[in-house]
Structure formats: structure tokens, C-alpha cells
Design a protein around this motif. Structure first.
Motif, mmCIF file in Angstrom:
data_model
loop_
_atom_site.group_PDB
_atom_site.id
_atom_site.type_symbol
_atom_site.label_atom_id
_atom_site.label_comp_id
_atom_site.label_asym_id
_atom_site.label_seq_id
_atom_site.Cartn_x
_atom_site.Cartn_y
_atom_site.Cartn_z
ATOM 1 N N HIS A 52 65.602 -96.572 46.263
ATOM 2 C CA HIS A 52 66.941 -96.510 45.935
ATOM 3 C C HIS A 52 67.132 -96.571 44.478
ATOM 4 O O HIS A 52 66.306 -97.441 43.840
ATOM 5 N N LEU A 53 68.139 -95.878 43.960
ATOM 6 C CA LEU A 53 68.474 -96.015 42.646
ATOM 7 C C LEU A 53 69.943 -97.133 42.546
ATOM 8 O O LEU A 53 70.998 -96.593 43.310
ATOM 9 N N SER A 63 72.273 -95.260 45.597
ATOM 10 C CA SER A 63 71.927 -93.927 46.147
ATOM 11 C C SER A 63 70.553 -93.691 46.341
ATOM 12 O O SER A 63 69.519 -94.532 45.919
ATOM 13 N N ASP A 64 70.077 -92.878 47.325
ATOM 14 C CA ASP A 64 68.803 -92.448 47.376
ATOM 15 C C ASP A 64 67.885 -91.951 46.250
ATOM 16 O O ASP A 64 68.735 -91.217 45.653
ATOM 17 N N ASN A 70 73.740 -89.672 49.232
ATOM 18 C CA ASN A 70 74.012 -90.726 49.878
ATOM 19 C C ASN A 70 74.309 -91.975 49.206
ATOM 20 O O ASN A 70 73.935 -93.334 49.533
ATOM 21 N N THR A 71 75.250 -91.915 48.296
ATOM 22 C CA THR A 71 75.841 -92.878 47.410
ATOM 23 C C THR A 71 76.786 -93.877 48.209
ATOM 24 O O THR A 71 77.802 -93.241 48.778
ATOM 25 N N ILE A 72 76.473 -95.131 47.964
ATOM 26 C CA ILE A 72 77.560 -96.116 48.690
ATOM 27 C C ILE A 72 77.930 -97.017 47.640
ATOM 28 O O ILE A 72 76.974 -97.421 46.675
ATOM 29 N N GLU A 73 79.127 -97.896 47.476
ATOM 30 C CA GLU A 73 79.346 -98.914 46.783
ATOM 31 C C GLU A 73 79.011 -100.043 47.345
ATOM 32 O O GLU A 73 79.133 -100.252 48.526
ATOM 33 N N LEU A 74 78.203 -100.999 46.700
ATOM 34 C CA LEU A 74 77.615 -102.116 47.221
ATOM 35 C C LEU A 74 78.595 -103.308 47.057
ATOM 36 O O LEU A 74 79.580 -103.506 46.181
ATOM 37 N N ASP A 75 78.586 -104.124 48.027
ATOM 38 C CA ASP A 75 79.564 -105.400 48.076
ATOM 39 C C ASP A 75 78.675 -106.577 47.829
ATOM 40 O O ASP A 75 77.698 -106.949 48.136
#
Length: 398
Positions: A52-53, A63-64, A70-75
Motif C-alpha cells: 500500500h502507498l 491506496s493500493d 482503492n483509496t481510503i482515508e485513514l483514521d
């Protein structure tokens, strides 16, 4: 499911990506205990090829890698603070964060599971103001460690300095004074650091004069240095360390180009080998190595601390990596999947009560699900018995 041997189930689960495994923990108790097992987590990390990047823009996203989708915002803690936090180090897919605002806080974070561990406050506040934080894995003790180096030049005597080294052990969950203080002065803030085989490396430059790479061995807590390659120092502007193809890598910046070197035999300066040179493009003033893709034969770098670019080693073509919806990438790290869990992963400052409520709710839900399954099983056995008693075939639908 119960008729399948546990070792077969384990072997199948080891082949799955972490994203799927995090969901499959709720399938049943057996799967939960398998996936949560220490040996399973270790083996999954060793054989997983999923990367992941992780980058800031301005908060952290993931993101992958290679596909960059497949980008997500991290918590993660403190991400909404105005001062924010910064990533001080990366190792085995785990990140080390620091927050310089008072009180000074350090925490470890796993972007795969989005769990974190807040480190205890330093037992004694050092008298020195600024310092440098490093993070890596000690293979000898199988322990993640942080090192916090404080240095200050003495105003009384030319060339003298005071230093203090604090080492944190995740296994012991405590800070202690390092076995050795820094034997020489260096400006930590002018270079980056990278963990290579349990040794932290800082690439340092002082007024564009090349200096050796400073090292700290996490096992015996000793300082040393690695000389830079024998290279042309004219037009030299800086050096950045990294890891390339399982070798220590150094990227030398010049006014008009970049040179990439690797140490083929670690600890043997004569094994420094220059791999390639590529020209600077417009606005690529400061480059540092990020990752090397064996499959695509591409060398990934960060430049100007705001962007990611890839270099095609066959054509020498440089392409800026474009992430959907993001114009710039700050503080990029390539992180392999790691299901590693912290023993007390819940932060002692925030989120503890919320997590307890979640755990309690999950336990109630699991008990309710168990009761429903037992009820359905009881009803099924009752119907099956009645049909067999009446001579009907229970496998024939109505």
C-alpha cells in the motif's frame, strides 16, 4: 466447516489479503482465533506481496500500490489538530508518529488494521530542545524499537556538544537511557532515516559537504557510520538513504542529475555500485528513494516532499504518479500488509471508552448470533426427526 482440518483452513486463509481477513474474523470463533494468532500474523506478513502507498494530502490516505486506486482515508489520533502529526519512521508496514506540540506524544500506527499504540511519556524530559526520532525492528530480540536522539552544541567550547539517547521497547512498553550516547555531532534535521536489517541510517548533509551515513544498531544500541561511495563532489547538493532490492541505497542529488548507488555487501564500502543516473526534470529539486518494483522495472521516488514519480529503468522516462482526486502527495511510504496487533492497542488518552462499548456490543451480538444458530439447529433436528418418523425424505424440497 467443522469437517475441514484446521491446518487446511489456516493455509487457505494465509493466501488471502488482509482486507478480506479483517472481515472474515467475524465468520466464526475458529476463524477469529486463527487470524488473531501470533504465528498466523507472522506467517501472513512473511508471504504477503500486497503493498500500500500511505501518504498525506494533508491527512493520511492509503491506496493500493502500483495501481494507486482503492483509496481510503485513514483514521488515526490527532489528525484533526491544526499542528497535526508527522511520520517519523516506517518499518514492516507500521508507522511511527510524533506530535511536537505540548505534551510531546509518540505513537505507533498500523495502517492495515488502523490500530495504534500510544507510547508512554518520556520518564525525564531531556534538557535538549530538538532531536530526531527513529523507528525500526530489532531482529535479535524480535522487538520494535524507537530511538530518540537529543543533541545540542556547547557554547563554551568549540566543537563540543551534549547528547542524550532514549530507547523505547514495544515488548517492555517503556523508555530507558540508551547504552551509548552519540559519539559525534550531526544535524539530524538535514537528513532522513531508514531502517535496514535492524540498523537505523541517517543521511546527513552539512552546507553541501557529503558526510558519512550515521547508523544506530537497535540490537546492541551502538552508533557507527557508513562511508558514502567514492563519487564526484562537485555540484553535489545532498544525499538520501533508502532500501533498494534488499540493499542499502543512497541517492545523490546534483544540480543537474541524480545518481543511485547500492551497497551490494552491507558493511563493505568497496561494494558500493552505481546503478544508474537520471537527469533532473523541471521542478524536481529534491529527490529521495521510495521503492523499486521488480515486476515493472520501475524506480519510485518522492520529490520536493510533495510528489511521487516513477522512473522507467529501460527508457529512463520519468512519470509523475497521479492519484485520483489528489494534486500532491506528502510524506509517502510504501507499506506491506501487516496484521500485527498491539497488546494494548487502544490509546490511553482517547478512544478507550468508545472501544470498550464497541467490544461489549460485539460480544452481545456474537452471543445473540450463537443463540439463534442453536435455535435454528434445534428446529432443524426436530423437523428432520418428524419427517423421518413419518417416512418422508427430508432432502426433497416441497
Amino acid at each position: 466447516m467443522s469437517s475441514i482440518p484446521v491446518d487446511v483452513i489456516t493455509d487457505i486463509l494465509l493466501r488471502l489479503p488482509a482486507k478480506s481477513l479483517l472481515r472474515f474474523k467475524s465468520v466464526c470463533k475458529l476463524w477469529y482465533h486463527i487470524i488473531e494468532g501470533t504465528d498466523f500474523i507472522k506467517h501472513h506478513f512473511q508471504q504477503s506481496n500486497n503493498l500500500h502507498l500511505v501518504y498525506r494530502s494533508p491527512v493520511l490516505y492509503m491506496s493500493d500500490f502500483d495501481s494507486f486506486d482503492n483509496t481510503i482515508e485513514l483514521d488515526y489520533p490527532f489528525k484533526n489538530l491544526s499542528g497535526g502529526v508527522y511520520v517519523a519512521g516506517s518499518c514492516h508496514g507500521l508507522l511511527c508518529f510524533a506530535m511536537f506540540s505540548d505534551p510531546f506524544t509518540v505513537f505507533l500506527y498500523n495502517p492495515t488494521t488502523q490500530k495504534h499504540k500510544t507510547l508512554p511519556f518520556l520518564p525525564r524530559r531531556p534538557i535538549f530542545g530538538r532531536g530526531n526520532l527513529g523507528f525500526g525492528y530489532d531482529h535479535v530480540s524480535e522487538d520494535y524499537k524507537c530511538v530518540w536522539i537529543f543533541q545540542v552544541k556547547s557554547v563554551d567550547e568549540m566543537g563540543s556538544f551534549n547528547s542524550q539517547v532514549m530507547v523505547y521497547s514495544l515488548r517492555a512498553d517503556s523508555w530507558r537511557r540508551g547504552a551509548q550516547d552519540v559519539p559525534y555531532y550531526f544535524d539530524c534535521h538535514s537528513g532522513n532515516n531508514v531502517d535496514f536489517d535492524g540498523i537505523l541510517h541517517w543521511s546527513i548533509d552539512d552546507n553541501r559537504v557529503p558526510l558519512p551515513i550515521v547508523t544506530f544498531n537497535l540490537s546492541d544500541e551502538s552508533f557507527s557510520s557508513v562511508p558514502l561511495p567514492n563519487f564526484q563532489t562537485e555540484m553535489f547538493t545532498g544525499a538520501h538513504t533508502g532500501v533498494l532490492d534488499d540493499c542499502l541505497c543512497v541517492m545523490l542529488n546534483y544540480f543537474e542529475h541524480y545518481d543511485v548507488w547500492i551497497m551490494k555487501e552491507y558493511g563493505r564500502p568497496a561494494s558500493w555500485t552505481k546503478l544508474f543516473r537520471f537527469p533532473k526534470q523541471e521542478m524536481m529539486e529534491e529527490c529521495s528513494p521510495l521503492y523499486f518494483s521488480m515486476i515493472k522495472k520501475q524506480f519510485f521516488v518522492t520529490f520536493n516532499f510533495r510528489h511521487v514519480a516513477s522512473l522507467d529503468l529501460e527508457t529512463s522516462e520519468i512519470t509523475k504518479v497521479k492519484l485520483p482526486g489528489f494534486n500532491r502527495v506528502i510524506c509517502a511510504h510504501v507499506c506491506p500488509e501487516n496484521l500485527f496487533k498491539f497488546k494494548d492497542a487502544e490509546d490511553v488518552l482517547v478512544g478507550t471508552q468508545q472501544q470498550r462499548k464497541k467490544n461489549s456490543k460485539r460480544q452481545r451480538l456474537m452471543r445473540r448470533t450463537e443463540r439463534l444458530l442453536q435455535h435454528h439447529d434445534s428446529v432443524y433436528r426436530s423437523i428432520f426427526g418428524m419427517q423421518r418418523h413419518n417416512g418422508a425424505d427430508p432432502n426433497v424440497g416441497s
